[in-house]
Scaffold this active site. Sequence first.
Site, PDB file in Angstrom:
ATOM      1  N   HIS A   1       0.832  -1.054  -0.069  1.00 49.84           N
ATOM      2  CA  HIS A   1       0.088   0.091  -0.079  1.00 49.84           C
ATOM      3  C   HIS A   1       0.884   1.331   0.052  1.00 49.84           C
ATOM      4  CE1 HIS A   1      -3.650   2.368   0.805  1.00 49.84           C
ATOM      5  NE2 HIS A   1      -2.842   3.071   1.609  1.00 49.84           N
TER       6      HIS A   1
ATOM      7  N   ASP B   1       0.698   5.525   0.087  1.00 50.63           N
ATOM      8  CA  ASP B   1      -0.062   6.444   0.173  1.00 50.63           C
ATOM      9  C   ASP B   1       0.422   7.556  -0.786  1.00 50.63           C
ATOM     10  OD1 ASP B   1      -2.201   6.032   2.344  1.00 50.63           O
ATOM     11  OD2 ASP B   1      -0.248   5.334   3.305  1.00 50.63           O
TER      12      ASP B   1
ATOM     13  N   GLY C   1      -3.632  11.148   6.763  1.00 50.44           N
ATOM     14  CA  GLY C   1      -2.703  12.321   6.927  1.00 50.44           C
ATOM     15  C   GLY C   1      -1.288  11.772   7.439  1.00 50.44           C
ATOM     16  N   PHE C   2      -1.128  10.584   8.481  1.00 48.27           N
ATOM     17  CA  PHE C   2      -0.055  10.376   9.208  1.00 48.27           C
ATOM     18  C   PHE C   2      -0.446   8.912   9.451  1.00 48.27           C
ATOM     19  CE2 PHE C   2      -2.329  12.986  12.047  1.00 48.27           C
ATOM     20  CZ  PHE C   2      -2.315  12.238  13.297  1.00 48.27           C
ATOM     21  N   GLY C   3       0.675   8.154   9.671  1.00 54.81           N
ATOM     22  CA  GLY C   3       0.502   6.740  10.318  1.00 54.81           C
ATOM     23  C   GLY C   3       0.675   6.719  11.755  1.00 54.81           C
TER      24      GLY C   3
ATOM     25  N   ASP D   1      -8.166   0.817   6.305  1.00 53.38           N
ATOM     26  CA  ASP D   1      -6.602   1.379   6.566  1.00 53.38           C
ATOM     27  C   ASP D   1      -6.595   2.356   7.615  1.00 53.38           C
ATOM     28  OD1 ASP D   1      -4.243   2.688   6.087  1.00 53.38           O
ATOM     29  OD2 ASP D   1      -4.619   3.654   4.308  1.00 53.38           O
ATOM     30  N   GLY D   2      -5.824   2.017   8.579  1.00 51.48           N
ATOM     31  CA  GLY D   2      -5.798   3.079   9.660  1.00 51.48           C
ATOM     32  C   GLY D   2      -5.676   2.378  11.008  1.00 51.48           C
ATOM     33  N   GLY D   3      -4.925   2.180  11.750  1.00 51.90           N
ATOM     34  CA  GLY D   3      -4.707   1.460  13.217  1.00 51.90           C
ATOM     35  C   GLY D   3      -5.002   0.024  13.153  1.00 51.90           C
TER      36      GLY D   3
END
Length: 189
Positions: free
Chosen positions: A35, A37, A111-113, A140-142
Site C-alpha cells: 500500500h 499513500d 494524513g499520517f501513520g 486502512d488505519g490503526g
Amino acid sequence: MGVTPKIAPSMLSSDFANLASEAKRMLDFGADWLHMDIMRHEMIFNVLTFSAFWASFCRMENWQELIQKIKSKAMRPGVALKPGTPIEEVYPLVYSENPVEMVLVMTVEPGFGGQKFMPEMVDKVRVLRKKYPALDIEVDGGLGPSTIEMAASAGANCIVAGSSIFGAAEPGTVIFHMRSCVLENQEKC
C-alpha cells in the site's frame, strides 16, 4: 462472500531510504499487495514534470471517464471514504454501468501513520459488505492484531497495516494472523 483476503503493508511505515528492499521483504513475508499513500502530490512533485499519464487523471472531472481510463490501463479503480464522508457518497460509484472495484474505508483520519483505530467506522464496512457481497472492501488505519477481528467480522477483506507489520518482531506472523482472521470471518458469513 466470494472475495479473497489481501494483506497490504503500508509503505508509509517502511524505511524510506530502502524502499525496494522493504517492499521485497514484505512480499517475502507473504504480503499480497503493498500500500502506497499518495498525499497531495502537487506538494511533493512539480506537476509540470510529473508523469503525463498521472497528470491526465488529475485533470479529469467526469468520474465515469476516469474509471474507464483507469481500467483501460489494466488497473483497478477504487475510491476512499474518509471517516466524515457519508457512505451514500460511494453508492453511485459502486453501482453504475462502469463501477469502481474497491472501496477503501479509512478507519483513521488520513494524513499520517500510527493513529488509533476508529471502531465506529466498521459500520460502513458492514453496510457495504451487505449491499455489495463481491466488492473488495479495504480498511486502512490503526489495523493490527488487536483490531483486525472488528474489521474482518464486519466484512473487510483487504487489510492495510503499517506500524503493526513493520514494527513487529515477526512481520510474517502478523501478516499470517491477519489473513487467517479474514478467512475465518468469511467462513462465518
